[in-house]
Design a protein around this motif. Structure first.
Motif, mmCIF file in Angstrom:
data_model
loop_
_atom_site.group_PDB
_atom_site.id
_atom_site.type_symbol
_atom_site.label_atom_id
_atom_site.label_comp_id
_atom_site.label_asym_id
_atom_site.label_seq_id
_atom_site.Cartn_x
_atom_site.Cartn_y
_atom_site.Cartn_z
ATOM 1 N N PRO A 1 -2.301 -1.821 2.805
ATOM 2 C CA PRO A 1 -3.040 -1.588 1.563
ATOM 3 C C PRO A 1 -4.476 -1.188 1.837
ATOM 4 N N PRO B 1 -3.300 2.417 -0.818
ATOM 5 C CA PRO B 1 -2.418 1.803 -1.786
ATOM 6 C C PRO B 1 -1.867 2.832 -2.741
ATOM 7 N N ARG C 1 8.615 -0.501 -7.806
ATOM 8 C CA ARG C 1 7.157 -0.609 -7.964
ATOM 9 C C ARG C 1 6.649 -1.951 -7.455
ATOM 10 N N GLU D 1 6.635 -2.180 -3.739
ATOM 11 C CA GLU D 1 5.466 -1.514 -3.156
ATOM 12 C C GLU D 1 4.267 -2.455 -3.169
ATOM 13 N N ALA D 2 4.205 -3.227 -4.236
ATOM 14 C CA ALA D 2 3.048 -4.104 -4.384
ATOM 15 C C ALA D 2 3.200 -5.415 -3.620
ATOM 16 N N TYR D 3 4.379 -5.985 -3.694
ATOM 17 C CA TYR D 3 4.578 -7.325 -3.146
ATOM 18 C C TYR D 3 5.242 -7.337 -1.778
ATOM 19 N N TRP E 1 -3.147 -5.368 -6.044
ATOM 20 C CA TRP E 1 -2.402 -4.180 -5.597
ATOM 21 C C TRP E 1 -1.458 -3.702 -6.681
ATOM 22 N N LEU E 2 -1.024 -4.661 -7.468
ATOM 23 C CA LEU E 2 -0.173 -4.285 -8.583
ATOM 24 C C LEU E 2 -0.965 -3.407 -9.539
ATOM 25 N N ASP F 1 -2.911 -10.773 -5.080
ATOM 26 C CA ASP F 1 -1.645 -10.049 -5.183
ATOM 27 C C ASP F 1 -1.658 -9.083 -6.343
ATOM 28 N N PHE G 1 -1.297 0.038 -8.114
ATOM 29 C CA PHE G 1 -0.110 0.868 -8.181
ATOM 30 C C PHE G 1 0.268 1.236 -9.601
#
Length: 267
Positions: A163, A167, A80, A83-85, A251-252, A248, A255
């Motif tokens: 993104p 996303p 996970r 995917e975000a970072y 997006w976390l 940052d 997700f």
DNA sequence: AAAATGGGCAACCGCATTAGA
DNA sequence: ATCTAATGCGGTTGCCCATTT
């Protein structure tokens, strides 16, 4: 910038660390701390460069290092967060206490990458190429997502999606081997992979449906929990506070949902 | 049994960033 | 403002062991 001379040129030792060296480093750091890695090996009496000492300490000798296999939860978290970072392993490592960026990176390359994107070349494939690739740091938050799983069994096609484009896809975890057709996710043959049980409730039609932005928004999250039917992507972004793309954590949030993020940040 | 191949992991390399002079 | 040293970080490599041929 001026590059520090490499260990070899300085007559310093390279390669694996011996237990004796480990002991010296541990004893020294415990007694004096590691304020200056550059000076440490000299003061500790180690024939290593500071960089090497730091790496050894950070990745292996630190007392808070958690050894042993990664748990399903940890693996899931890594996927996970990746995917975000993206490949910002140090950022990911901060969310996994006791795990190092190097360890996480290795696990990603050896295990998790296959689960997320089975079409990616294996470590061995890359080894054969032995080609040094120019560094592409701060790589954009690019993810791969299946576009059309209705095609033949060579698997879903993948595209890079920034993104800004989407996303939304966590289900790219879907493998494309034969097991996929029965609605299961390949776990490389190992029992109890995190994916299998998370996706057991997803039937074949899920994988056969075409993906669209709206589908993403209304489909399942990576954890298998349904994401409630939602407003447009734009509205979702607003709700999540996507005022600027440099965030940052944004997006976390996209997700994982705010709850998950909160949970993670408390780790 | 030996050789070939693959996978996992620790460590190295080199660029980017930061801090301080 | 500029330069340099030190550190951080991500990509890559090399070694070792297990498995396959």
């Amino acid at each position: 910038m001026v590059r520090a001379p490499c260990c070899e040129k300085m007559g310093l030792k390279k390669g694996s660390w011996t237990p004796e060296e480990d002991q010296i480093l541990i004893a020294y750091v415990q007694q004096h701390g590691h304020g200056n890695w550059r000076a440490l090996p000299k003061q500790a009496g180690l024939l290593r460069c500071g960089k090497s000492c730091r790496l050894r300490w950070v990745n292996y000798l630190r007392p808070d290092i958690k050894r042993g296999n990664f748990t399903k939860e940890e693996e899931e978290t890594i996927i996970r967060l990746h995917e975000a970072y993206g490949n910002r392993w140090s950022a990911i490592a901060t969310k996994l206490p006791g795990r190092t960026d190097n360890e996480i990176k290795n696990v990603w390359h050896t295990h998790l990458k296959k689960l997320v994107s089975p079409s990616m070349p294996s470590t061995a494939d890359k080894k054969k190429k032995k080609k040094k690739k120019k560094k592409t740091s701060s790589e954009p938050l690019t993810t791969t997502m299946p576009l059309d799983t209705g095609s033949e069994n060579t698997g879903c096609r993948f595209m890079s999606v920034s993104p800004e484009q989407s996303p939304c896809d966590f289900s790219s975890c879907g493998a494309t081997d034969s097991s996929t057709e029965s609605g299961e996710i390949s776990d490389g043959g190992k029992e109890g992979s995190f994916c299998s049980d998370k996706f057991s409730g997803i039937d074949e039609s899920f994988w056969l449906e075409e993906w669209s932005m709206d589908d993403c928004a209304a489909s399942v999250s990576f954890t298998g929990l349904p994401i409630p039917p939602s407003p447009s992507i734009g509205e979702q972004l607003d709700l999540l506070g996507a005022s600027d793309s440099g965030d940052d954590d944004f997006w976390l949030r996209v997700f994982m949902g705010a709850g998950d993020l909160q949970e993670l940040s408390q780790i």
